[in-house]
Write an enzyme that holds these catalytic residues in place. Structure first.
Site, PDB file in Angstrom:
ATOM      1  N   ASN A 101      34.217  35.504  42.982  1.00 62.18           N
ATOM      2  CA  ASN A 101      35.219  34.813  43.813  1.00 62.18           C
ATOM      3  C   ASN A 101      36.659  35.147  43.440  1.00 62.18           C
ATOM      4  O   ASN A 101      37.484  34.281  43.203  1.00 62.18           O
ATOM      5  CB  ASN A 101      34.991  33.293  43.798  1.00 62.18           C
ATOM      6  CG  ASN A 101      35.176  32.673  42.427  1.00 62.18           C
ATOM      7  OD1 ASN A 101      35.057  33.352  41.415  1.00 62.18           O
ATOM      8  ND2 ASN A 101      35.473  31.384  42.385  1.00 62.18           N
ATOM      9  N   HIS A 147      28.276  34.042  33.392  1.00 62.38           N
ATOM     10  CA  HIS A 147      29.070  33.374  34.425  1.00 62.38           C
ATOM     11  C   HIS A 147      30.511  33.157  33.948  1.00 62.38           C
ATOM     12  O   HIS A 147      30.834  32.141  33.334  1.00 62.38           O
ATOM     13  CB  HIS A 147      28.374  32.029  34.726  1.00 62.38           C
ATOM     14  CG  HIS A 147      28.918  31.280  35.883  1.00 62.38           C
ATOM     15  ND1 HIS A 147      28.187  30.285  36.506  1.00 62.38           N
ATOM     16  CD2 HIS A 147      30.094  31.338  36.534  1.00 62.38           C
ATOM     17  CE1 HIS A 147      28.896  29.762  37.487  1.00 62.38           C
ATOM     18  NE2 HIS A 147      30.061  30.380  37.528  1.00 62.38           N
ATOM     19  N   HIS A 193      42.543  28.088  35.245  1.00 64.88           N
ATOM     20  CA  HIS A 193      43.418  27.718  36.358  1.00 64.88           C
ATOM     21  C   HIS A 193      44.858  27.650  35.880  1.00 64.88           C
ATOM     22  O   HIS A 193      45.136  27.181  34.777  1.00 64.88           O
ATOM     23  CB  HIS A 193      43.013  26.360  36.941  1.00 64.88           C
ATOM     24  CG  HIS A 193      41.749  26.426  37.752  1.00 64.88           C
ATOM     25  ND1 HIS A 193      41.617  27.204  38.882  1.00 64.88           N
ATOM     26  CD2 HIS A 193      40.543  25.824  37.583  1.00 64.88           C
ATOM     27  CE1 HIS A 193      40.397  27.061  39.381  1.00 64.88           C
ATOM     28  NE2 HIS A 193      39.712  26.244  38.603  1.00 64.88           N
ATOM     29  N   ASN A 246      33.004  21.785  39.056  1.00 66.57           N
ATOM     30  CA  ASN A 246      31.825  21.912  39.916  1.00 66.57           C
ATOM     31  C   ASN A 246      30.678  22.520  39.129  1.00 66.57           C
ATOM     32  O   ASN A 246      30.874  23.581  38.566  1.00 66.57           O
ATOM     33  CB  ASN A 246      32.099  22.881  41.077  1.00 66.57           C
ATOM     34  CG  ASN A 246      32.942  22.284  42.169  1.00 66.57           C
ATOM     35  OD1 ASN A 246      33.059  21.083  42.296  1.00 66.57           O
ATOM     36  ND2 ASN A 246      33.535  23.157  42.963  1.00 66.57           N
ATOM     37  N   ASP A 286      30.727  29.415  32.691  1.00 66.35           N
ATOM     38  CA  ASP A 286      31.480  29.086  33.916  1.00 66.35           C
ATOM     39  C   ASP A 286      32.971  28.950  33.579  1.00 66.35           C
ATOM     40  O   ASP A 286      33.675  28.107  34.137  1.00 66.35           O
ATOM     41  CB  ASP A 286      30.949  27.809  34.586  1.00 66.35           C
ATOM     42  CG  ASP A 286      31.423  27.673  36.040  1.00 66.35           C
ATOM     43  OD1 ASP A 286      32.018  28.628  36.565  1.00 66.35           O
ATOM     44  OD2 ASP A 286      31.206  26.599  36.625  1.00 66.35           O
ATOM     45  N   HIS A 320      34.687  33.563  35.176  1.00 65.05           N
ATOM     46  CA  HIS A 320      35.689  33.836  36.214  1.00 65.05           C
ATOM     47  C   HIS A 320      36.883  34.510  35.552  1.00 65.05           C
ATOM     48  O   HIS A 320      37.560  33.900  34.727  1.00 65.05           O
ATOM     49  CB  HIS A 320      36.135  32.535  36.890  1.00 65.05           C
ATOM     50  CG  HIS A 320      35.030  31.842  37.622  1.00 65.05           C
ATOM     51  ND1 HIS A 320      34.696  32.137  38.919  1.00 65.05           N
ATOM     52  CD2 HIS A 320      34.156  30.892  37.226  1.00 65.05           C
ATOM     53  CE1 HIS A 320      33.671  31.377  39.303  1.00 65.05           C
ATOM     54  NE2 HIS A 320      33.322  30.615  38.291  1.00 65.05           N
ATOM     55  N   HIS A 355      24.568  29.312  43.041  1.00 62.39           N
ATOM     56  CA  HIS A 355      25.467  28.292  42.509  1.00 62.39           C
ATOM     57  C   HIS A 355      25.653  27.144  43.499  1.00 62.39           C
ATOM     58  O   HIS A 355      26.291  26.136  43.191  1.00 62.39           O
ATOM     59  CB  HIS A 355      26.804  28.929  42.128  1.00 62.39           C
ATOM     60  CG  HIS A 355      27.971  28.445  42.912  1.00 62.39           C
ATOM     61  ND1 HIS A 355      29.006  27.739  42.362  1.00 62.39           N
ATOM     62  CD2 HIS A 355      28.238  28.541  44.214  1.00 62.39           C
ATOM     63  CE1 HIS A 355      29.866  27.432  43.308  1.00 62.39           C
ATOM     64  NE2 HIS A 355      29.426  27.902  44.445  1.00 62.39           N
TER      65      HIS A 355
HETATM   66  C1  NCD Z   1      34.853  27.596  39.951  1.00 66.01           C
HETATM   67  C2  NCD Z   1      36.140  28.372  39.945  1.00 66.01           C
HETATM   68  O1  NCD Z   1      37.150  27.835  39.485  1.00 66.01           O
HETATM   69  O2  NCD Z   1      36.157  29.527  40.391  1.00 66.01           O
HETATM   70  N1  NCD Z   1      35.110  26.238  39.570  1.00 66.01           N
HETATM   71  C3  NCD Z   1      34.233  25.397  39.004  1.00 66.01           C
HETATM   72  O3  NCD Z   1      34.535  24.211  38.926  1.00 66.01           O
HETATM   73  N2  NCD Z   1      33.076  25.810  38.530  1.00 66.01           N
HETATM   74  C4  NCD Z   1      34.280  27.710  41.318  1.00 66.01           C
HETATM   75  C5  NCD Z   1      33.059  26.923  41.490  1.00 66.01           C
HETATM   76  O4  NCD Z   1      32.066  27.217  40.807  1.00 66.01           O
HETATM   77  O5  NCD Z   1      33.056  26.029  42.324  1.00 66.01           O
HETATM   78 ZN    ZN Z   2      29.774  27.356  40.672  1.00 67.65          ZN
HETATM   79 ZN    ZN Z   3      31.629  29.395  38.500  1.00 67.85          ZN
END
Ligand code: NCD
Ligand code: ZN
Ligand code: ZN
Length: 395
Positions: A52, A18, A269, A238, A265, A20, A139
């Site tokens: 995403n 997981h 940002h 999240n 995860d 991003h 998720h």
């Molecule tokens: C995730 C993201 O930044 O893409 N953020 C997070 O807090 N895990 C999206 C998500 O899982 O809500």
């Molecule tokens: Zn998530």
């Molecule tokens: Zn995520």
């Protein structure tokens, strides 16, 4: 390369279920290249890229693009996760078959960033992925229960007067999807499990033989909702940071194997999305470069940890869940191995400016963490040597 591995721990290359990577679309926060450099520094040889992005990874074209960017960068294998629904909106199934049959060979589908909150969509998606041995990584939280939520619902949210995000929003979806997994006979993987009751539900489901697996994130193994008292958006994520008692149960479930894997995860940002008020900040925190250290902490610390359990939860099991056959294997002589070498006695201080990620939103800044990644090898070639990206040490 010849590496002196005296006193080091040899692990199969870590596999993240997981991640991003933000490419395409938000290359100011992370690119496939910067994210996989961060992965390599964290000991990873493979990452599963969440869907995403902008555009969303909901077509064969986008998943093939992400996979190709990973190959070109060369720091870790990038296995795209496909979106379950078009635009992550949960209204219409995405081109699951086209993504599965594409060059990216997508097996895992998710709607991270949104939800397969609708049980009819979830059922259809499960029946579809079952036909080719795929799985859905769920998720979602029950969206009606998290409207306006800012942090974990509990004593701290009540004191701060912030709208709470109840544990039951997560638990309700997990309970429902355990039933849908059993009903359809398809595989469900639960992303970022964060509550004690979720662990109970997963334990009972596995005891009945349901085809479910689950991951926990490093931050849910270490941090609690007490951090929200600082109002520092770096702690906004999240699902939210939960209670001390949840942390204890998650650690136990990871050691035991009820929780199958650690997944980062990793959610980079850009500054403008984090250097603002709590309510306006995007949720998510960095994870790839600190995950192994936090996992070791959660599994007993550098002295007490069982390294075989670390290998199981960070590499072998996630590789099996994702179907990444070249990963999660102990290196064999004469093969192009994926592995990482860890110094179990070293410590390091997290300095955001030193991270390979393009973003700086780590909740561990200034912390002294146990164990360091000394070297990472992808198919027999060093991506990290002496704790640094390999090309930088050989230049
Ligand atoms: C995730 C993201 O930044 O893409 N953020 C997070 O807090 N895990 C999206 C998500 O899982 O809500
Ligand atoms: Zn998530
Ligand atoms: Zn995520």
């Amino acid at each position: 390369e010849v590496v002196d591995a005296d006193g080091l721990i040899l692990l199969p290359g870590l596999v993240d279920l997981h991640t991003h990577l933000r490419e395409p679309g938000r290359e100011d926060a992370e690119t496939v290249r910067s994210g996989t450099r961060a992965a390599a520094k964290g000991g990873y040889t493979a990452v599963c890229a969440m869907a995403n992005s902008y555009p969303v990874a909901d077509t064969a074209g986008v998943v093939e693009q992400v996979a190709a960017l990973g190959k070109a960068a060369g720091y870790a294998d990038v296995q795209p996760i496909g979106a379950v629904s078009v635009g992550l909106e949960g209204k219409q199934l995405a081109e699951i078959g086209a993504m599965a049959h594409s060059a990216a060979k997508v097996r895992m589908f998710s709607d991270d960033g949104h939800c397969v909150a609708d049980p009819i969509m979830m059922r259809r998606a499960l029946e579809y992925v079952k036909t080719f041995g795929g799985l859905i990584a769920q998720h979602a939280e029950e969206p009606r229960l998290t409207e306006g939520a800012q942090m974990n619902e509990g004593a701290v949210s009540a004191e701060l007067g912030l709208p709470g995000w109840p544990a039951v929003a997560e638990e309700a979806i997990i309970a429902r999807d355990v039933l849908l997994a059993e009903y359809t006979g398809a595989r469900v993987h639960f992303c970022h499990v964060s509550t004690a009751r979720s662990v109970d539900i997963i334990r009972e489901a596995k005891a009945r033989g349901a085809k479910v697996t689950a991951e926990v994130c490093p931050h849910h193994l270490l941090l609690t909702d007490e951090a929200a008292r600082t109002y520092d958006p770096v702690y906004k994520v999240n699902p939210p940071l939960r209670r001390e008692s949840d942390v204890a149960v998650l650690r136990g479930a990871l050691a035991e194997g009820v929780i199958d894997a650690v997944a980062t995860d990793h959610a980079p940002h850009a500054p403008q999305d984090k250097d603002c008020e709590w309510a306006a900040a995007r949720p998510g925190m960095l994870g790839l470069e600190t995950a192994l250290s936090i996992t070791v902490l959660a599994l007993g610390g550098p002295e007490g940890v069982d390294w075989d359990t670390v290998a199981e939860r960070t590499s072998r099991t996630p590789a099996r869940i994702a179907g990444l056959e070249a990963h999660g294997r102990d290196p064999q002589p004469g093969t192009e191995a994926n592995f990482t070498l860890v110094d179990p006695t070293a410590t390091w201080t997290v300095v955001p400016a030193d991270l390979a990620s393009l973003s700086r939103n780590t909740p561990y800044a200034g912390m002294v963490l146990p164990v360091t990644v000394q070297a990472t090898f992808l198919r027999g070639r060093a991506t990290v040597l002496n704790g640094k990206i390999a090309e930088e040490t050989t230049e």
